[in-house]
Design a protein around this motif. Structure first.
Motif: not given
Length: 323
Positions: A297, A301, A305
């Motif tokens: 990503g 992102e 995460h």
């Protein structure tokens, strides 16, 4: 959390640290012909096109050949040049590791190795282009400093320091524009952490582009729970500011470390090792990339995460504080 947008009105957005690196190089080269940039097909990505245009006799291009990059840089440094070897961090610290170890560190050649687009800056290009190992491998090599500036101020100061240091340095930059974290704090000292937010209840020690989300998490903890969190930009990972580290641990407060690096071998383990060996028993949490196949990503992102974000660090802080 988005690293390219300001979420807090108290902070002012700056440029990408790589751009400040290039501007500082130009300023240094204006009065010092010994300033040399060596690139491995990275003049553009390293923001050094303007430098090359202004000082064409002070830039060397070796092509996609990182081992040659370091060897050439070491040779120039041995002849008295102040050399900055610029390449994507993932390739510089892996493909050229033997040359870094032997030609630069063992031979004591004062090269500044500049790892650009570091950490997960390359985003969806994936693991081949992520540098999540560089702190670990370079911490294990004698005679090299490791510096990861958090904002434009630290970047300019670190580049100016490296130019005059006379010893091997590894400097790490990401691609995002970064906010000025504390415009009132204009103290920069190599090997000394910079406290960008004061507090006695919790401490977050971060480096590079993870200092900004740490700052945001600290503010949210204060706004919502009255928790005063010290946030430290530990820009010099090696040598580590052990004096500041012990001061932070002295009142028993929980400590979180944050880094854009694997949890193995980086800033967190360096801090934990020192504190444990000195007998400190603070609640302690290392936040970074776990030992697994990294998700794909964008940088934001991936940060979100793995909890390298305002919300993620806020929740980690609450758990350590048991609130």
């Amino acid at each position: 959390m988005e690293l390219d947008k300001i979420e807090e009105k108290d902070l002012k957005m700056g440029k990408a640290n790589q751009e400040v690196f290039s501007e500082t190089m130009q300023a240094l080269a204006e009065t010092d012909r010994n300033i040399i940039a060596v690139t491995s097909d990275s003049r553009g990505s390293g923001k050094l096109v303007p430098f090359g245009q202004k000082y064409p006799n002070q830039i060397v291009e070796v092509g996609i050949a990182e081992q040659n990059l370091v060897g050439v840089a070491a040779g120039l440094a041995s002849a008295g040049k102040k050399v900055f070897a610029v390449s994507p961090a993932c390739f510089l610290s892996a493909r050229a590791l033997e040359q870094i170890k032997n030609d630069v560190c063992y031979s004591d050649n004062p090269v500044t190795l500049v790892g650009i687009s570091s950490g997960v800056s390359y985003g969806a290009l994936g693991t081949t282009h992520h540098s999540l190992h560089d702190y670990a491998v370079l911490r294990a090599i004698n005679n090299i400093a490791i510096v990861a500036p958090a904002d434009n101020f630290e970047t300019e100061q670190a580049v100016r320091f490296a130019a005059e240091h006379g010893k091997p340095v590894y400097m790490r930059f990401g691609k995002k524009a970064m906010p000025f974290l504390d415009e009132n704090n204009t103290n920069f000292e190599f090997g000394k952490g910079r406290v960008v937010r004061e507090g006695n209840d919790l401490a977050i020690i971060a480096c590079g582009e993870t200092v900004y989300p740490a700052w945001l998490a600290a503010k949210k903890l204060e706004d919502e729970h009255g928790i005063r969190t010290a946030v430290v930009s530990m820009h010099t990972i090696k040598p580590l500011d052990v004096k500041l580290l012990e001061e932070l641990a002295s009142n028993g407060r929980p400590i979180i470390t944050v880094e854009e690096h694997m949890v193995n071998g980086g800033l967190g383990e360096a801090c934990a090792s020192h504190l444990f060996q000195k007998g400190y028993k603070n609640p302690f949490k290392i936040v970074g990339i776990p030992d697994e196949y990294t998700v794909t990503g964008s940088q934001v992102e991936i940060f979100n995460h793995y909890g390298i974000s305002k919300e993620g660090l806020y929740e980690t802080g609450k758990k350590l504080l048991k609130i």
